[in-house]
Write an enzyme that holds these catalytic residues in place. Structure first.
Site, PDB file in Angstrom:
ATOM      1  N   CYS A 139     -61.730 -54.026  79.328  1.00 18.27           N
ATOM      2  CA  CYS A 139     -61.727 -52.643  79.844  1.00 18.27           C
ATOM      3  C   CYS A 139     -61.693 -52.417  81.030  1.00 18.27           C
ATOM      4  O   CYS A 139     -61.321 -53.296  82.023  1.00 18.27           O
ATOM      5  CB  CYS A 139     -63.449 -52.268  79.246  1.00 18.27           C
ATOM      6  SG  CYS A 139     -64.659 -53.124  80.621  1.00 18.27           S
ATOM      7  N   CYS A 193     -64.167 -54.420  83.335  1.00 18.45           N
ATOM      8  CA  CYS A 193     -63.757 -55.865  83.834  1.00 18.45           C
ATOM      9  C   CYS A 193     -62.267 -55.884  84.406  1.00 18.45           C
ATOM     10  O   CYS A 193     -62.299 -56.909  85.108  1.00 18.45           O
ATOM     11  CB  CYS A 193     -63.638 -56.409  82.308  1.00 18.45           C
ATOM     12  SG  CYS A 193     -65.334 -56.709  81.204  1.00 18.45           S
ATOM     13  N   GLU A 253     -65.447 -61.267  79.798  1.00 15.53           N
ATOM     14  CA  GLU A 253     -64.749 -61.444  81.182  1.00 15.53           C
ATOM     15  C   GLU A 253     -65.831 -61.556  82.202  1.00 15.53           C
ATOM     16  O   GLU A 253     -65.819 -62.192  83.226  1.00 15.53           O
ATOM     17  CB  GLU A 253     -63.769 -60.539  81.276  1.00 15.53           C
ATOM     18  CG  GLU A 253     -62.741 -60.250  80.188  1.00 15.53           C
ATOM     19  CD  GLU A 253     -63.185 -59.204  79.090  1.00 15.53           C
ATOM     20  OE1 GLU A 253     -62.268 -58.568  78.572  1.00 15.53           O
ATOM     21  OE2 GLU A 253     -64.488 -59.187  79.080  1.00 15.53           O
ATOM     22  N   HIS A 258     -70.042 -58.133  79.548  1.00 13.55           N
ATOM     23  CA  HIS A 258     -68.706 -58.513  78.636  1.00 13.55           C
ATOM     24  C   HIS A 258     -68.226 -59.904  78.949  1.00 13.55           C
ATOM     25  O   HIS A 258     -68.713 -60.384  79.863  1.00 13.55           O
ATOM     26  CB  HIS A 258     -67.415 -57.603  79.191  1.00 13.55           C
ATOM     27  CG  HIS A 258     -67.769 -56.113  78.798  1.00 13.55           C
ATOM     28  ND1 HIS A 258     -66.831 -55.084  79.086  1.00 13.55           N
ATOM     29  CD2 HIS A 258     -68.742 -55.501  78.035  1.00 13.55           C
ATOM     30  CE1 HIS A 258     -67.190 -54.073  78.487  1.00 13.55           C
ATOM     31  NE2 HIS A 258     -68.503 -54.291  77.693  1.00 13.55           N
TER      32      HIS A 258
END
Length: 158
Positions: free
Chosen positions: A107, A110, A81, A79
């Site tokens: 999410c 993260c 992040e 991801h």
């Protein structure tokens, strides 16, 4: 004369620029990590370094009909992040007390990384269906803020 962008505009536009590097077939996400209005790192979602992109091998989540917001482990991608936090670590930049600007709400996976990286504020442009991430941010005292680039307004969620 053109108006100078605010810090929020500046960093959110950077997050959107980072999202253009995404190799995800479902959702292009970008993130920039900052502290004291200084850029620490950026990230976008995509396959790990040296591995095939989803465009080459297909989307595992699509192949298995995994709905958005569920079973994050069934994905080749890292991801945005996560990549921003990893890049800060690789480059020796502390994330403690930082802010992260994301094109989409992180999410829950993260969110956990953001909390443990001691990032204090998360600015998002778009919501994501993950109530657990909001709960985790709230419990950890991390501010989750929606930044609306059209109206140039911010609204605190946690």
């Amino acid at each position: 004369m053109e108006t100078r962008p605010t810090w929020h505009e500046y960093f959110m536009e950077m997050a959107y620029l980072a999202s253009k590097r995404s190799t995800c077939l479902r959702r292009a996400v970008g993130a920039v990590l900052v502290r004291d209005n200084q850029l620490l790192s950026s990230g976008y979602n995509g396959s790990p370094k040296g591995t095939p992109h989803c465009a080459e091998v297909g989307c595992l989540r699509e192949q298995q009909n995994v709905p958005s917001g569920q079973k994050h482990e069934l994905c080749r991608g890292v991801h945005a992040e996560q990549n921003a936090i990893i890049q800060a670590a690789i480059n020796g930049s502390s994330t403690r007390g930082g802010e992260i600007y994301c094109t989409n709400q992180p999410c829950s996976i993260c969110a956990r990384l953001i909390i443990n990286a001691e990032i204090k504020t998360v600015y998002i442009a778009e919501r994501y269906p993950d109530a657990l991430s909001e709960q985790l941010f709230r419990e950890a005292g991390v501010e989750l803020i929606i930044y609306d680039s059209t109206t140039k307004t911010i609204r605190k969620l946690t």
